[in-house]
Motif scaffolding. Structure first.
Motif, PDB file in Angstrom:
ATOM      1  N   GLU A   3       0.406  -1.025   0.088  1.00 24.04           N
ATOM      2  CA  GLU A   3       0.155   0.048  -0.127  1.00 24.04           C
ATOM      3  C   GLU A   3       1.047   1.054  -0.265  1.00 24.04           C
ATOM      4  OE1 GLU A   3      -1.084   1.146   4.528  1.00 24.04           O
ATOM      5  OE2 GLU A   3      -2.405  -1.063   4.152  1.00 24.04           O
ATOM      6  N   ARG A   4       0.197   2.200  -0.504  1.00 26.06           N
ATOM      7  CA  ARG A   4       1.595   3.357  -0.885  1.00 26.06           C
ATOM      8  C   ARG A   4       1.227   3.864   1.147  1.00 26.06           C
ATOM      9  NH1 ARG A   4       0.308   8.816  -4.199  1.00 26.06           N
ATOM     10  NH2 ARG A   4       0.666   9.892  -3.125  1.00 26.06           N
ATOM     11  N   ILE A   5       2.622   4.887   0.963  1.00 28.63           N
ATOM     12  CA  ILE A   5       2.968   5.927   2.446  1.00 28.63           C
ATOM     13  C   ILE A   5       2.918   6.741   1.838  1.00 28.63           C
ATOM     14  CG2 ILE A   5       3.694   5.784   4.315  1.00 28.63           C
ATOM     15  CD1 ILE A   5       4.278   2.455   4.561  1.00 28.63           C
ATOM     16  N   ASP A   6       2.488   7.919   2.534  1.00 25.49           N
ATOM     17  CA  ASP A   6       3.001   9.230   2.148  1.00 25.49           C
ATOM     18  C   ASP A   6       3.651  10.148   3.002  1.00 25.49           C
ATOM     19  OD1 ASP A   6       1.825   9.453  -0.639  1.00 25.49           O
ATOM     20  OD2 ASP A   6      -0.199  10.073   0.322  1.00 25.49           O
ATOM     21  N   TYR A   7       5.032  10.797   2.839  1.00 28.94           N
ATOM     22  CA  TYR A   7       5.799  11.460   4.148  1.00 28.94           C
ATOM     23  C   TYR A   7       6.154  12.114   3.521  1.00 28.94           C
ATOM     24  CZ  TYR A   7       7.239   5.922   4.953  1.00 28.94           C
ATOM     25  OH  TYR A   7       6.840   4.841   5.509  1.00 28.94           O
ATOM     26  N   ILE A   8       6.652  13.338   4.093  1.00 32.04           N
ATOM     27  CA  ILE A   8       7.111  14.379   4.049  1.00 32.04           C
ATOM     28  C   ILE A   8       8.245  14.198   4.546  1.00 32.04           C
ATOM     29  CG2 ILE A   8       7.068  17.267   4.467  1.00 32.04           C
ATOM     30  CD1 ILE A   8       4.979  16.723   3.421  1.00 32.04           C
ATOM     31  N   VAL A   9       9.442  14.931   3.341  1.00 28.81           N
ATOM     32  CA  VAL A   9      11.248  15.254   3.384  1.00 28.81           C
ATOM     33  C   VAL A   9      11.111  16.205   4.879  1.00 28.81           C
ATOM     34  CG1 VAL A   9      13.779  15.295   2.587  1.00 28.81           C
ATOM     35  CG2 VAL A   9      11.398  14.394   1.710  1.00 28.81           C
ATOM     36  N   LYS A  10      11.313  16.112   6.020  1.00 23.64           N
ATOM     37  CA  LYS A  10      11.365  16.909   7.682  1.00 23.64           C
ATOM     38  C   LYS A  10      12.929  17.264   7.223  1.00 23.64           C
ATOM     39  CE  LYS A  10       8.647  17.818   9.798  1.00 23.64           C
ATOM     40  NZ  LYS A  10       7.921  19.053   9.396  1.00 23.64           N
ATOM     41  N   ARG A  11      14.067  16.211   6.759  1.00 25.08           N
ATOM     42  CA  ARG A  11      15.509  17.066   6.980  1.00 25.08           C
ATOM     43  C   ARG A  11      16.359  16.195   5.746  1.00 25.08           C
ATOM     44  NH1 ARG A  11      17.309  15.774  12.526  1.00 25.08           N
ATOM     45  NH2 ARG A  11      18.294  13.867  11.597  1.00 25.08           N
ATOM     46  N   ASN A  45       9.756  18.695  -0.029  1.00 31.63           N
ATOM     47  CA  ASN A  45       9.136  17.233  -0.146  1.00 31.63           C
ATOM     48  C   ASN A  45       8.217  16.545   0.326  1.00 31.63           C
ATOM     49  OD1 ASN A  45      11.920  17.735  -2.920  1.00 31.63           O
ATOM     50  ND2 ASN A  45       9.975  18.615  -3.349  1.00 31.63           N
ATOM     51  N   ARG A  46       6.756  16.394  -0.774  1.00 32.29           N
ATOM     52  CA  ARG A  46       5.954  15.897  -0.326  1.00 32.29           C
ATOM     53  C   ARG A  46       6.421  14.371  -1.411  1.00 32.29           C
ATOM     54  NH1 ARG A  46      -0.351  15.279   0.465  1.00 32.29           N
ATOM     55  NH2 ARG A  46      -0.752  12.597   0.647  1.00 32.29           N
ATOM     56  N   ILE A  47       6.995  12.812  -0.193  1.00 29.05           N
ATOM     57  CA  ILE A  47       7.016  11.589  -0.940  1.00 29.05           C
ATOM     58  C   ILE A  47       5.976  10.569  -1.367  1.00 29.05           C
ATOM     59  CG2 ILE A  47       9.051   9.547  -0.828  1.00 29.05           C
ATOM     60  CD1 ILE A  47      10.007  12.687  -2.293  1.00 29.05           C
ATOM     61  N   ALA A  48       5.924   9.493  -2.249  1.00 33.81           N
ATOM     62  CA  ALA A  48       5.136   8.024  -1.978  1.00 33.81           C
ATOM     63  C   ALA A  48       6.101   7.022  -1.514  1.00 33.81           C
ATOM     64  CB  ALA A  48       4.540   8.475  -2.714  1.00 33.81           C
ATOM     65  N   TYR A  49       6.142   6.426  -0.965  1.00 40.73           N
ATOM     66  CA  TYR A  49       6.321   4.884  -0.793  1.00 40.73           C
ATOM     67  C   TYR A  49       5.518   4.298  -1.501  1.00 40.73           C
ATOM     68  CZ  TYR A  49       9.104   0.903  -0.023  1.00 40.73           C
ATOM     69  OH  TYR A  49       9.674  -0.045  -0.048  1.00 40.73           O
ATOM     70  N   GLU A  50       5.799   3.749  -2.738  1.00 47.71           N
ATOM     71  CA  GLU A  50       4.655   2.303  -3.052  1.00 47.71           C
ATOM     72  C   GLU A  50       5.915   1.431  -4.473  1.00 47.71           C
ATOM     73  OE1 GLU A  50       0.095   2.614  -4.882  1.00 47.71           O
ATOM     74  OE2 GLU A  50       1.745   4.269  -5.793  1.00 47.71           O
ATOM     75  N   MET A  51       5.045  -0.159  -4.037  1.00 51.58           N
ATOM     76  CA  MET A  51       5.852  -0.695  -4.592  1.00 51.58           C
ATOM     77  C   MET A  51       7.406  -0.939  -4.470  1.00 51.58           C
ATOM     78  SD  MET A  51       2.753  -2.661  -6.244  1.00 51.58           S
ATOM     79  CE  MET A  51       3.966  -3.250  -7.256  1.00 51.58           C
ATOM     80  N   LEU A  52       7.227  -0.813  -2.886  1.00 52.67           N
ATOM     81  CA  LEU A  52       9.076  -0.906  -2.904  1.00 52.67           C
ATOM     82  C   LEU A  52       9.808   0.746  -3.888  1.00 52.67           C
ATOM     83  CD1 LEU A  52       9.455  -5.194  -3.599  1.00 52.67           C
ATOM     84  CD2 LEU A  52       9.128  -3.094  -1.292  1.00 52.67           C
ATOM     85  N   GLN A  53       9.075   1.563  -4.209  1.00 55.96           N
ATOM     86  CA  GLN A  53       9.878   2.742  -4.564  1.00 55.96           C
ATOM     87  C   GLN A  53       9.267   3.875  -4.370  1.00 55.96           C
ATOM     88  OE1 GLN A  53       9.398   2.710  -9.505  1.00 55.96           O
ATOM     89  NE2 GLN A  53      10.577   0.877  -8.811  1.00 55.96           N
ATOM     90  N   TYR A  54      10.330   4.442  -3.592  1.00 50.61           N
ATOM     91  CA  TYR A  54      10.101   7.189  -3.590  1.00 50.61           C
ATOM     92  C   TYR A  54       9.893   7.451  -4.637  1.00 50.61           C
ATOM     93  CZ  TYR A  54      11.593   4.925   1.053  1.00 50.61           C
ATOM     94  OH  TYR A  54      11.846   4.276   2.775  1.00 50.61           O
ATOM     95  N   SER A  55       9.068   7.961  -4.792  1.00 54.27           N
ATOM     96  CA  SER A  55       8.544   8.801  -6.118  1.00 54.27           C
ATOM     97  C   SER A  55       8.265   9.975  -5.431  1.00 54.27           C
ATOM     98  CB  SER A  55       7.391   8.546  -6.478  1.00 54.27           C
ATOM     99  OG  SER A  55       6.566   8.790  -5.902  1.00 54.27           O
ATOM    100  N   ILE A  56       8.530  11.495  -5.641  1.00 59.03           N
ATOM    101  CA  ILE A  56       8.039  12.839  -4.935  1.00 59.03           C
ATOM    102  C   ILE A  56       6.864  12.765  -6.100  1.00 59.03           C
ATOM    103  CG2 ILE A  56       8.339  15.364  -5.803  1.00 59.03           C
ATOM    104  CD1 ILE A  56      11.320  14.538  -6.192  1.00 59.03           C
ATOM    105  N   VAL A  57       5.717  13.796  -4.590  1.00 60.88           N
ATOM    106  CA  VAL A  57       4.494  13.562  -5.080  1.00 60.88           C
ATOM    107  C   VAL A  57       3.722  14.965  -5.403  1.00 60.88           C
ATOM    108  CG1 VAL A  57       1.843  13.337  -4.001  1.00 60.88           C
ATOM    109  CG2 VAL A  57       3.644  11.611  -3.836  1.00 60.88           C
ATOM    110  N   GLY A  58       3.681  15.515  -6.415  1.00 55.76           N
ATOM    111  CA  GLY A  58       3.466  16.907  -7.167  1.00 55.76           C
ATOM    112  C   GLY A  58       2.464  17.859  -6.396  1.00 55.76           C
TER     113      GLY A  58
END
Length: 58
Positions: A3-11, A45-58
């Motif tokens: 499942e997709r997990i959303d993160y914010i890059v804090k540091r 940046n907002r980052i999504a982790y899905e299918m074992l990969q990280y990507s930037i969310v627009g």
């Protein structure tokens, strides 16, 4: 499990980025090697982790 997990890059600290889960603000920051993430990430940046990969969310 994938499942997709959303993160914010804090540091960003050298070769590591510290991520905060958007849905669990009380959780500890997750430390991730920058080599596993898109090279253009920046703090805030907002980052999504899905299918074992990280990507930037627009």
């Amino acid at each position: 499990m994938f499942e997709r997990i959303d993160y914010i890059v804090k540091r960003i600290d050298g070769d590591y980025a510290y991520l905060e889960r958007i849905d669990e603000l009380d959780a500890e920051l997750k430390c991730v090697a920058r080599a596993l993430m898109p090279p253009e990430i920046m703090e805030g940046n907002r980052i999504a982790y899905e299918m074992l990969q990280y990507s930037i969310v627009g």
